[in-house]
Design an enzyme around this catalytic site. Sequence first.
Site, PDB file in Angstrom:
ATOM      1  CB  CYS A 159      -0.880  -0.013   1.251  1.00  0.00           C
ATOM      2  SG  CYS A 159      -1.932   1.437   1.450  1.00  0.00           S
ATOM      3  N   GLY A 160       0.375   2.318  -0.600  1.00  0.00           N
ATOM      4  CA  GLY A 160       1.102   3.583  -0.589  1.00  0.00           C
ATOM      5  C   GLY A 160       1.354   4.105   0.818  1.00  0.00           C
TER       6      GLY A 160
END
Length: 162
Positions: A36-37
């Site tokens: 995930c970012g």
Amino acid sequence: MDMDPHKDFSFTLLDGTTFHLCSGQVVLVVNTASRCGFSRQFDALQRLHDRYHMHGFTVLGVSSQSFGKQEFEKPCDIATAIQNKWSGLTFPITQLTAVRGKSIHPFYAWAATQVSWCGRPKWNFHKYLIGKEGQCITWFASATDPLAPKVIEAVEAALGNH
């Protein structure tokens, strides 16, 4: 916002051991995903863990695919991904856990009853602060930096430092 005293929420960690939420510690429960970012928050979560661990605080990373399938399925793959990017992580991280949906983990089902709709996880890296007696103290959105003043203040208050 009391926890049922008969409930002992437990999670299976990447190494196969069990983490019990009713441990008398203050715990920041964070649903994580290594792809995930927001995974850049792992470093800040570790710094938060390091700063307060000796005072009875821990971060619990809850690996999840509930948002965007941004986590690996096998514990060994999760551990390898995290080790490769964030080799200094020492706080406990769980095996894959559902934070919403039909197979939702009992902790997340309970936590959803303790907060408004706004306080439920909408994405990875949502944070619940759980007190020493197992109560849900507050929550922080995914975008909230783990070292933000409001997080630090809440952790310190939960630990009784203020």
